[in-house]
Design an enzyme around this catalytic site. Structure first.
Site, PDB file in Angstrom:
ATOM      1  N   LYS A  49     -14.163  -1.564  13.601  1.00 20.86           N
ATOM      2  CA  LYS A  49     -15.525  -1.640  14.186  1.00 20.86           C
ATOM      3  C   LYS A  49     -16.439  -0.561  13.653  1.00 20.86           C
ATOM      4  CE  LYS A  49     -12.789   0.975  16.519  1.00 20.86           C
ATOM      5  NZ  LYS A  49     -11.554   0.980  17.293  1.00 20.86           N
ATOM      6  N   GLY A  57      -9.990  -5.209  21.482  1.00 18.19           N
ATOM      7  CA  GLY A  57      -8.598  -5.501  21.096  1.00 18.19           C
ATOM      8  C   GLY A  57      -8.195  -6.949  21.274  1.00 18.19           C
ATOM      9  N   LYS A  92     -18.995  -0.619  19.346  1.00 19.80           N
ATOM     10  CA  LYS A  92     -18.621  -1.961  19.826  1.00 19.80           C
ATOM     11  C   LYS A  92     -19.798  -2.618  20.538  1.00 19.80           C
ATOM     12  CE  LYS A  92     -13.755  -0.710  20.258  1.00 19.80           C
ATOM     13  NZ  LYS A  92     -12.773  -0.006  21.105  1.00 19.80           N
ATOM     14  N   GLY A  95      -3.891  -0.893  21.259  1.00 13.32           N
ATOM     15  CA  GLY A  95      -2.440  -0.979  21.153  1.00 13.32           C
ATOM     16  C   GLY A  95      -2.039  -1.998  20.100  1.00 13.32           C
ATOM     17  N   ARG A 154      -1.279   3.735   1.821  1.00 11.01           N
ATOM     18  CA  ARG A 154      -1.655   4.923   1.045  1.00 11.01           C
ATOM     19  C   ARG A 154      -0.404   5.596   0.492  1.00 11.01           C
ATOM     20  NH1 ARG A 154      -5.210   8.252   4.932  1.00 11.01           N
ATOM     21  NH2 ARG A 154      -3.410   7.679   6.189  1.00 11.01           N
ATOM     22  N   ASP A 208     -17.234   5.285  19.834  1.00  8.89           N
ATOM     23  CA  ASP A 208     -16.503   4.032  19.585  1.00  8.89           C
ATOM     24  C   ASP A 208     -17.074   2.908  20.469  1.00  8.89           C
ATOM     25  OD1 ASP A 208     -13.780   2.643  18.660  1.00  8.89           O
ATOM     26  OD2 ASP A 208     -13.922   2.355  20.825  1.00  8.89           O
ATOM     27  N   ALA A 219      -1.518 -23.062  12.092  1.00  7.46           N
ATOM     28  CA  ALA A 219      -2.327 -23.082  10.864  1.00  7.46           C
ATOM     29  C   ALA A 219      -2.092 -24.356  10.048  1.00  7.46           C
ATOM     30  CB  ALA A 219      -2.013 -21.846  10.013  1.00  7.46           C
TER      31      ALA A 219
HETATM   32  P1  NDP Z   1      -3.576   3.857  11.543  1.00  9.01           P
HETATM   33  O1  NDP Z   1      -4.154   5.195  11.265  1.00  9.01           O
HETATM   34  O2  NDP Z   1      -2.373   3.757  12.402  1.00  9.01           O
HETATM   35  O3  NDP Z   1      -3.226   3.121  10.157  1.00  9.01           O
HETATM   36  C1  NDP Z   1      -4.078   3.139   9.072  1.00  9.01           C
HETATM   37  C2  NDP Z   1      -3.358   2.555   7.868  1.00  9.01           C
HETATM   38  O4  NDP Z   1      -4.262   2.558   6.778  1.00  9.01           O
HETATM   39  C3  NDP Z   1      -2.134   3.354   7.414  1.00  9.01           C
HETATM   40  O5  NDP Z   1      -1.073   2.488   7.170  1.00  9.01           O
HETATM   41  C4  NDP Z   1      -2.589   3.999   6.093  1.00  9.01           C
HETATM   42  O6  NDP Z   1      -1.572   4.138   5.126  1.00  9.01           O
HETATM   43  C5  NDP Z   1      -3.578   2.973   5.601  1.00  9.01           C
HETATM   44  N1  NDP Z   1      -4.527   3.553   4.641  1.00  9.01           N
HETATM   45  C6  NDP Z   1      -5.378   4.570   4.811  1.00  9.01           C
HETATM   46  N2  NDP Z   1      -6.076   4.792   3.671  1.00  9.01           N
HETATM   47  C7  NDP Z   1      -5.627   3.883   2.773  1.00  9.01           C
HETATM   48  C8  NDP Z   1      -5.923   3.608   1.428  1.00  9.01           C
HETATM   49  N3  NDP Z   1      -6.831   4.305   0.761  1.00  9.01           N
HETATM   50  N4  NDP Z   1      -5.268   2.583   0.816  1.00  9.01           N
HETATM   51  C9  NDP Z   1      -4.351   1.866   1.465  1.00  9.01           C
HETATM   52  N5  NDP Z   1      -4.009   2.102   2.767  1.00  9.01           N
HETATM   53  C10 NDP Z   1      -4.642   3.091   3.389  1.00  9.01           C
HETATM   54  O7  NDP Z   1      -4.769   2.979  12.157  1.00  9.01           O
HETATM   55  P2  NDP Z   1      -4.670   1.776  13.194  1.00  9.01           P
HETATM   56  O8  NDP Z   1      -3.678   0.797  12.737  1.00  9.01           O
HETATM   57  O9  NDP Z   1      -4.579   2.304  14.575  1.00  9.01           O
HETATM   58  O10 NDP Z   1      -6.149   1.163  13.074  1.00  9.01           O
HETATM   59  C11 NDP Z   1      -6.540   0.389  11.980  1.00  9.01           C
HETATM   60  C12 NDP Z   1      -7.932  -0.164  12.259  1.00  9.01           C
HETATM   61  O11 NDP Z   1      -7.882  -0.970  13.424  1.00  9.01           O
HETATM   62  C13 NDP Z   1      -8.980   0.921  12.553  1.00  9.01           C
HETATM   63  O12 NDP Z   1     -10.204   0.522  12.028  1.00  9.01           O
HETATM   64  C14 NDP Z   1      -9.040   0.939  14.081  1.00  9.01           C
HETATM   65  O13 NDP Z   1     -10.293   1.368  14.564  1.00  9.01           O
HETATM   66  C15 NDP Z   1      -8.832  -0.525  14.386  1.00  9.01           C
HETATM   67  N6  NDP Z   1      -8.316  -0.809  15.708  1.00  9.01           N
HETATM   68  C16 NDP Z   1      -7.233  -0.139  16.182  1.00  9.01           C
HETATM   69  C17 NDP Z   1      -6.700  -0.450  17.419  1.00  9.01           C
HETATM   70  C18 NDP Z   1      -5.546   0.273  17.998  1.00  9.01           C
HETATM   71  O14 NDP Z   1      -5.210   0.020  19.157  1.00  9.01           O
HETATM   72  N7  NDP Z   1      -4.885   1.156  17.251  1.00  9.01           N
HETATM   73  C19 NDP Z   1      -7.303  -1.499  18.251  1.00  9.01           C
HETATM   74  C20 NDP Z   1      -8.443  -2.169  17.638  1.00  9.01           C
HETATM   75  C21 NDP Z   1      -8.913  -1.813  16.431  1.00  9.01           C
HETATM   76  P3  NDP Z   1      -0.304   5.118   5.353  1.00  9.01           P
HETATM   77  O15 NDP Z   1       0.492   4.458   6.428  1.00  9.01           O
HETATM   78  O16 NDP Z   1       0.394   5.119   4.057  1.00  9.01           O
HETATM   79  O17 NDP Z   1      -0.863   6.426   5.770  1.00  9.01           O
HETATM   80  N1  HSE Z   2      -9.191   3.429  19.777  1.00  8.97           N
HETATM   81  C1  HSE Z   2      -9.673   2.204  20.295  1.00  8.97           C
HETATM   82  C2  HSE Z   2      -9.561   2.206  21.790  1.00  8.97           C
HETATM   83  C3  HSE Z   2      -8.892   1.066  19.720  1.00  8.97           C
HETATM   84  O1  HSE Z   2      -8.903   3.083  22.347  1.00  8.97           O
HETATM   85  O2  HSE Z   2     -10.135   1.332  22.427  1.00  8.97           O
HETATM   86  C4  HSE Z   2      -9.503  -0.271  20.022  1.00  8.97           C
HETATM   87  O3  HSE Z   2     -10.706  -0.425  19.337  1.00  8.97           O
END
Ligand code: NDP
Ligand code: HSE
Length: 434
Positions: free
Chosen positions: A105, A134, A205, A302, A45, A201, A33
């Site tokens: 997404k 991902g 995408k 992941g 949350r 999902d 960067a």
């Molecule tokens: P998680 O459910 O593991 O984490 C969600 C996070 O959001 C938690 O830390 C939660 O807080 C926080 N959160 C929820 N509501 C609020 C709020 N109102 N204010 C502040 N924080 C909040 O989700 P993932 O990390 O798995 O996924 C996140 C995004 O990434 C999603 O949109 C998912 O579709 C996308 N994604 C996920 C992938 C994966 O492999 N997991 C791959 C590609 C995309 P707290 O911890 O306090 O509950």
């Molecule tokens: N839940 C999604 C998957 C995460 O399994 O592909 C990546 O978008």
């Protein structure tokens, strides 16, 4: 070295990976960067929840205003899932002058138009490489690296959870429900895995990719879709005997000015690259008129693969590259789409059909007759000998067809399911040989 203060909203699976990269690999991100990406704030949350990663004192909070009201934080990774409050938070962040990176997404597929419009009006940017496939850099590849091409075909495996489940079922005879739970534990699945397994999902995408690759303004709910939630181990076994693996395949194919889009469990011939994509891996095959066929493969779900894409977007935004491409990207622009959708009934494919039939004389002839009346030509028939000598017990009958229209296949199966000697609920899946 110059310091850019950044923040992360959401510290679940992906947010924790992003924080880990920013904290542990600061030298690496700074090298790329040309400045330090300083993790100033992480908002969640529930601050009381146990975290897998310990943050420096004072960084974690449940108060979003600490980001919104801090003018020195210019860049935020928004990593909470679902539609609300994700949408409202994203708008608040844009209004307060932040550039955004997101992996959500579902949010983009539903509210991309509104969010992109607002970002453009405010002179801000949204980067979303992690939202599709991902860790595979498919957004940048289609949006930038392949921009000299007219893309004609895009085929992909776009959900890591579904691919993990079908692989476990095929290779280890794993139980469906137990494998869904394992995908959740491994951080692949969404908080509610329904949309992972029912094809939603993938449709979200695919809508994003179709928009980017073909300029098609299609709502994900208008994409015909079926998931792996009703996939039977029996079909996995028969497909394997026939030399195929079943994969949840997304297709976008352009013919003239019409675009065919669908998501469905599909028999893919073994040995073809898409058939060999295992576990939580995703893959996308893109065919462009200049480049020919390209193939992208990598982990589609992941923690660290997704964090890899998010942090790369953060680096691009810190450097200023995202802002340049965001202005020229056609995604959710106001420009009219010249691409119409092909009616699903008009699309064509080879099909795998499985019937459960009574072992009576003439049943095969009846089924073949109905297929013939619907202009569906049979390529092969498989029926194993039954230990019983005829009668009312049910036996499976597998038919592979030559290419036929979706509409004809739907009509023929509806008719066959009405036969007295056929159990209703016959199975039909597309076959991918190309
Ligand atoms: P998680 O459910 O593991 O984490 C969600 C996070 O959001 C938690 O830390 C939660 O807080 C926080 N959160 C929820 N509501 C609020 C709020 N109102 N204010 C502040 N924080 C909040 O989700 P993932 O990390 O798995 O996924 C996140 C995004 O990434 C999603 O949109 C998912 O579709 C996308 N994604 C996920 C992938 C994966 O492999 N997991 C791959 C590609 C995309 P707290 O911890 O306090 O509950
Ligand atoms: N839940 C999604 C998957 C995460 O399994 O592909 C990546 O978008």
């Amino acid at each position: 070295m110059e310091k850019t203060k950044v923040a992360v909203v959401g510290m679940g699976v992906v947010g924790s990976g992003v924080a880990r990269l920013l904290l542990d690999q600061g030298d690496r991100t700074a090298r790329h960067a040309g400045r330090t990406l300083w993790l100033e704030r992480v908002v969640v949350r529930d601050v009381e929840r146990a975290r897998e990663l310990e943050l420096p004192a004072g960084v974690l909070s449940d108060d979003l205003s600490l980001i919104i009201d801090d003018p020195e934080i210019k860049l935020v990774a928004q990593l909470i899932g679902g539609l609300e409050p994700a949408r409202t938070i994203m708008l608040q962040l844009l209004e307060s002058g932040k550039d955004i990176v997101t992996a959500n997404k579902a949010l983009l597929a539903e509210h991309g138009g509104e969010l992109f419009d607002r970002a453009r009006e405010l002179g801000r940017s949204i980067a979303f490489e992690a939202a599709v496939a991902g860790g595979i850099p498919i957004i940048t590849s289609i949006g930038q690296c392949l921009s000299a091409n007219q893309i004609n075909l895009l085929q992909g495996i776009l959900n890591g959870t579904s691919n993990f489940i079908v692989t476990e079922m095929e290779e280890h005879g794993a139980d469906y429900a137990a494998t869904v739970a394992q995908a959740q534990k491994l951080g692949y699945a969404e908080a509610d895995p329904t949309m992972d397994v029912d094809g939603s999902d993938v449709a979200q995408k695919l809508a994003i990719l179709a928009h980017l690759a073909f300029g098609a303004r299609v709502h994900w709910q208008d994409i015909p879709r079926q998931g792996i939630d009703r996939l039977s181990p029996t079909d996995i076994q028969y497909a394997s005997q026939l030399g195929y693996r079943i994969k949840l395949i997304a297709v976008a194919e352009r013919t003239d000015q019409r675009l065919e889009l669908h998501v469905s469990p599909t028999l893919v011939r073994m040995g073809r690259p898409l058939a060999e994509v295992r576990g939580a891996y995703n893959a996308v095959s893109v065919v462009g008129d200049a480049v020919g066929r390209t193939f992208f493969h990598g982990l589609g779900a992941g923690q660290m693969p997704t964090a890899s894409a998010v942090v790369a977007d953060m680096i691009d935004t810190a450097v200023g590259r995202t802002q340049i491409t965001f202005r020229t990207l056609e995604l959710w622009s106001r420009r009219e789409s010249g691409v119409g959708l092909l009616q699903h009934r008009e699309s064509s494919s080879r099909f795998y059909l499985r019937f459960s039939v009574n072992d009576h004389p003439g049943v095969l002839a009846q089924i073949a007759g109905i297929l013939g009346e619907n202009a569906i030509s049979i390529a092969s028939v498989m029926q194993h000998e039954s230990s019983e000598n005829g009668g009312d017990h049910q036996i499976p009958l597998i038919i592979m067809t030559h290419s036929a229209s979706e509409g004809a296949a739907q009509d023929a199966l509806a008719e066959i399911d009405q036969l007295d000697s056929v159990q209703a609920g016959s199975i039909r899946m597309r076959v991918l040989d190309r």
